[in-house]
Design a protein around this motif. Structure first.
Motif, PDB file in Angstrom:
ATOM      1  N   HIS A  70       7.580   6.464 -22.453  1.00 16.18           N
ATOM      2  CA  HIS A  70       7.901   7.895 -22.470  1.00 16.18           C
ATOM      3  C   HIS A  70       7.014   8.642 -21.480  1.00 16.18           C
ATOM      4  O   HIS A  70       5.837   8.348 -21.343  1.00 16.18           O
ATOM      5  N   ASP A  71       7.578   9.604 -20.823  1.00 15.46           N
ATOM      6  CA  ASP A  71       6.880  10.322 -19.763  1.00 15.46           C
ATOM      7  C   ASP A  71       5.993  11.447 -20.298  1.00 15.46           C
ATOM      8  O   ASP A  71       6.280  12.627 -20.125  1.00 15.46           O
ATOM      9  N   TYR A  72       4.874  11.062 -20.918  1.00 18.74           N
ATOM     10  CA  TYR A  72       3.877  12.025 -21.361  1.00 18.74           C
ATOM     11  C   TYR A  72       2.938  12.409 -20.217  1.00 18.74           C
ATOM     12  O   TYR A  72       2.201  13.383 -20.320  1.00 18.74           O
ATOM     13  N   PHE A  73       2.945  11.609 -19.150  1.00 18.04           N
ATOM     14  CA  PHE A  73       2.093  11.859 -17.982  1.00 18.04           C
ATOM     15  C   PHE A  73       2.915  11.719 -16.715  1.00 18.04           C
ATOM     16  O   PHE A  73       3.845  10.916 -16.651  1.00 18.04           O
ATOM     17  N   HIS A  74       2.528  12.478 -15.714  1.00 20.41           N
ATOM     18  CA  HIS A  74       2.937  12.244 -14.338  1.00 20.41           C
ATOM     19  C   HIS A  74       1.646  11.911 -13.607  1.00 20.41           C
ATOM     20  O   HIS A  74       0.593  12.484 -13.897  1.00 20.41           O
ATOM     21  N   VAL A  75       1.721  10.975 -12.674  1.00 19.46           N
ATOM     22  CA  VAL A  75       0.518  10.417 -12.069  1.00 19.46           C
ATOM     23  C   VAL A  75       0.580  10.533 -10.556  1.00 19.46           C
ATOM     24  O   VAL A  75       1.617  10.276  -9.946  1.00 19.46           O
ATOM     25  N   GLY A  76      -0.555  10.879  -9.974  1.00 16.36           N
ATOM     26  CA  GLY A  76      -0.715  10.874  -8.528  1.00 16.36           C
ATOM     27  C   GLY A  76      -2.073  10.307  -8.181  1.00 16.36           C
ATOM     28  O   GLY A  76      -3.046  10.517  -8.914  1.00 16.36           O
ATOM     29  N   LEU A  86      -1.503   9.041   0.304  1.00 18.88           N
ATOM     30  CA  LEU A  86      -1.115   8.694  -1.066  1.00 18.88           C
ATOM     31  C   LEU A  86      -1.472   7.229  -1.301  1.00 18.88           C
ATOM     32  O   LEU A  86      -1.182   6.376  -0.473  1.00 18.88           O
ATOM     33  N   ALA A  87      -2.095   6.940  -2.433  1.00 14.78           N
ATOM     34  CA  ALA A  87      -2.585   5.587  -2.704  1.00 14.78           C
ATOM     35  C   ALA A  87      -1.910   4.939  -3.902  1.00 14.78           C
ATOM     36  O   ALA A  87      -2.296   3.858  -4.311  1.00 14.78           O
ATOM     37  N   LEU A  88      -0.899   5.582  -4.456  1.00 10.69           N
ATOM     38  CA  LEU A  88      -0.188   5.025  -5.610  1.00 10.69           C
ATOM     39  C   LEU A  88       1.074   4.326  -5.130  1.00 10.69           C
ATOM     40  O   LEU A  88       1.889   4.934  -4.418  1.00 10.69           O
ATOM     41  N   HIS A  89       1.222   3.075  -5.516  1.00 12.81           N
ATOM     42  CA  HIS A  89       2.407   2.307  -5.126  1.00 12.81           C
ATOM     43  C   HIS A  89       3.660   3.016  -5.618  1.00 12.81           C
ATOM     44  O   HIS A  89       3.753   3.388  -6.780  1.00 12.81           O
ATOM     45  N   GLY A  90       4.607   3.218  -4.710  1.00 10.17           N
ATOM     46  CA  GLY A  90       5.857   3.889  -5.056  1.00 10.17           C
ATOM     47  C   GLY A  90       5.877   5.366  -4.709  1.00 10.17           C
ATOM     48  O   GLY A  90       6.940   5.981  -4.668  1.00 10.17           O
ATOM     49  N   ALA A  91       4.714   5.947  -4.481  1.00 11.09           N
ATOM     50  CA  ALA A  91       4.652   7.370  -4.123  1.00 11.09           C
ATOM     51  C   ALA A  91       4.899   7.534  -2.627  1.00 11.09           C
ATOM     52  O   ALA A  91       4.550   6.673  -1.827  1.00 11.09           O
ATOM     53  N   ASP A  92       5.542   8.627  -2.262  1.00 11.66           N
ATOM     54  CA  ASP A  92       5.745   8.968  -0.862  1.00 11.66           C
ATOM     55  C   ASP A  92       5.670  10.483  -0.716  1.00 11.66           C
ATOM     56  O   ASP A  92       5.476  11.192  -1.704  1.00 11.66           O
ATOM     57  N   THR A  93       5.824  10.978   0.486  1.00 11.32           N
ATOM     58  CA  THR A  93       5.663  12.417   0.699  1.00 11.32           C
ATOM     59  C   THR A  93       6.691  13.226  -0.072  1.00 11.32           C
ATOM     60  O   THR A  93       6.412  14.349  -0.476  1.00 11.32           O
ATOM     61  N   ALA A  94       7.870  12.663  -0.298  1.00 10.98           N
ATOM     62  CA  ALA A  94       8.893  13.373  -1.077  1.00 10.98           C
ATOM     63  C   ALA A  94       8.571  13.355  -2.572  1.00 10.98           C
ATOM     64  O   ALA A  94       8.942  14.268  -3.298  1.00 10.98           O
ATOM     65  N   PRO A  96       5.122  12.607  -4.322  1.00 16.21           N
ATOM     66  CA  PRO A  96       3.713  12.218  -4.367  1.00 16.21           C
ATOM     67  C   PRO A  96       3.196  11.960  -5.783  1.00 16.21           C
ATOM     68  O   PRO A  96       2.184  11.296  -5.961  1.00 16.21           O
ATOM     69  N   VAL A  97       3.904  12.482  -6.774  1.00 16.44           N
ATOM     70  CA  VAL A  97       3.526  12.315  -8.185  1.00 16.44           C
ATOM     71  C   VAL A  97       4.701  11.628  -8.874  1.00 16.44           C
ATOM     72  O   VAL A  97       5.849  12.023  -8.710  1.00 16.44           O
ATOM     73  N   LEU A  98       4.387  10.580  -9.653  1.00 13.52           N
ATOM     74  CA  LEU A  98       5.428   9.793 -10.307  1.00 13.52           C
ATOM     75  C   LEU A  98       5.311   9.886 -11.823  1.00 13.52           C
ATOM     76  O   LEU A  98       4.205   9.956 -12.358  1.00 13.52           O
ATOM     77  N   PRO A  99       6.438   9.839 -12.526  1.00 14.80           N
ATOM     78  CA  PRO A  99       6.375   9.775 -13.989  1.00 14.80           C
ATOM     79  C   PRO A  99       5.773   8.438 -14.413  1.00 14.80           C
ATOM     80  O   PRO A  99       5.958   7.415 -13.741  1.00 14.80           O
ATOM     81  N   ILE A 100       5.052   8.420 -15.508  1.00 15.50           N
ATOM     82  CA  ILE A 100       4.365   7.212 -15.972  1.00 15.50           C
ATOM     83  C   ILE A 100       5.353   6.072 -16.236  1.00 15.50           C
ATOM     84  O   ILE A 100       5.009   4.905 -16.068  1.00 15.50           O
ATOM     85  N   SER A 101       6.594   6.389 -16.598  1.00 10.95           N
ATOM     86  CA  SER A 101       7.582   5.332 -16.828  1.00 10.95           C
ATOM     87  C   SER A 101       7.870   4.573 -15.531  1.00 10.95           C
ATOM     88  O   SER A 101       7.989   3.348 -15.538  1.00 10.95           O
ATOM     89  N   GLN A 102       7.937   5.263 -14.422  1.00 12.79           N
ATOM     90  CA  GLN A 102       8.154   4.596 -13.136  1.00 12.79           C
ATOM     91  C   GLN A 102       6.926   3.780 -12.748  1.00 12.79           C
ATOM     92  O   GLN A 102       7.050   2.663 -12.253  1.00 12.79           O
ATOM     93  N   VAL A 103       5.754   4.323 -12.985  1.00 11.66           N
ATOM     94  CA  VAL A 103       4.515   3.606 -12.698  1.00 11.66           C
ATOM     95  C   VAL A 103       4.481   2.300 -13.495  1.00 11.66           C
ATOM     96  O   VAL A 103       4.153   1.238 -12.969  1.00 11.66           O
ATOM     97  N   GLY A 104       4.854   2.365 -14.769  1.00 10.35           N
ATOM     98  CA  GLY A 104       4.830   1.181 -15.622  1.00 10.35           C
ATOM     99  C   GLY A 104       5.877   0.145 -15.251  1.00 10.35           C
ATOM    100  O   GLY A 104       5.634  -1.058 -15.373  1.00 10.35           O
ATOM    101  N   ARG A 105       7.023   0.585 -14.784  1.00 18.05           N
ATOM    102  CA  ARG A 105       8.103  -0.348 -14.434  1.00 18.05           C
ATOM    103  C   ARG A 105       7.912  -0.997 -13.076  1.00 18.05           C
ATOM    104  O   ARG A 105       8.471  -2.060 -12.810  1.00 18.05           O
ATOM    105  N   GLU A 106       7.149  -0.371 -12.193  1.00 19.58           N
ATOM    106  CA  GLU A 106       7.077  -0.833 -10.805  1.00 19.58           C
ATOM    107  C   GLU A 106       5.639  -1.032 -10.313  1.00 19.58           C
ATOM    108  O   GLU A 106       5.201  -0.384  -9.361  1.00 19.58           O
TER     109      GLU A 106
END
Length: 137
Positions: A70-76, A86-94, A96-106
């Motif tokens: 569940h997306d209780y956090f967005h992470v950058g 940007l140093a988080l895998h999956g983040a880009d200029t469009a 830059p902050v990702l939901p925690i669910s995407q961070v966990g899946r990828e």
């Protein structure tokens, strides 16, 4: 006259996720060794380990029994040194902050854990299933 300072507080939920923004030093000094007990490693490696454990913990805290994150956090994660990037895998200029669910899946990588419980060591010599993920570049 005494002035009271109010402390900011807000409920964290899926409609109002918290922002977890990490600023990571990537300057030359991070290549220096850290630690003196014979197990020293580069400061950058130690910091990456801490950031990856923090992100892993956040994913677990936002997970439910049905493998839903569940997306209780967005992470950058922003790295700075010679440049700012940007140093988080999956983040880009469009995004830059990702939901925690995407961070966990990828995750960028999944490491095998070498430590096993006594029961697991007795039952098998194989390492545990993958348990540590890496997200930072």
């Amino acid at each position: 006259m005494t002035r009271r300072m109010s402390v900011y507080h807000a409920e964290i939920n899926r409609r109002q996720p918290a922002l977890l923004l990490l600023l990571i030093d990537q300057s030359y000094s991070m290549s220096e060794q850290w630690g003196t007990d014979g197990t020293s490693k580069a400061k950058a490696k130690a910091l990456a380990d801490v950031v990856n454990r923090l992100l892993s913990s956040a994913v677990v805290q936002c997970s439910k029994g049905d493998n839903t994150i569940h997306d209780y956090f967005h992470v950058g994660v922003i790295g700075y040194g010679t440049d700012v990037d940007l140093a988080l895998h999956g983040a880009d200029t469009a995004n830059p902050v990702l939901p925690i669910s995407q961070v966990g899946r990828e995750p960028r990588r999944i490491d095998q854990c070498c430590a096993r419980s006594r029961t697991a060591r007795a039952a098998s010599s194989r390492p545990r299933s993958p348990c540590r993920c890496g997200w930072t570049r």
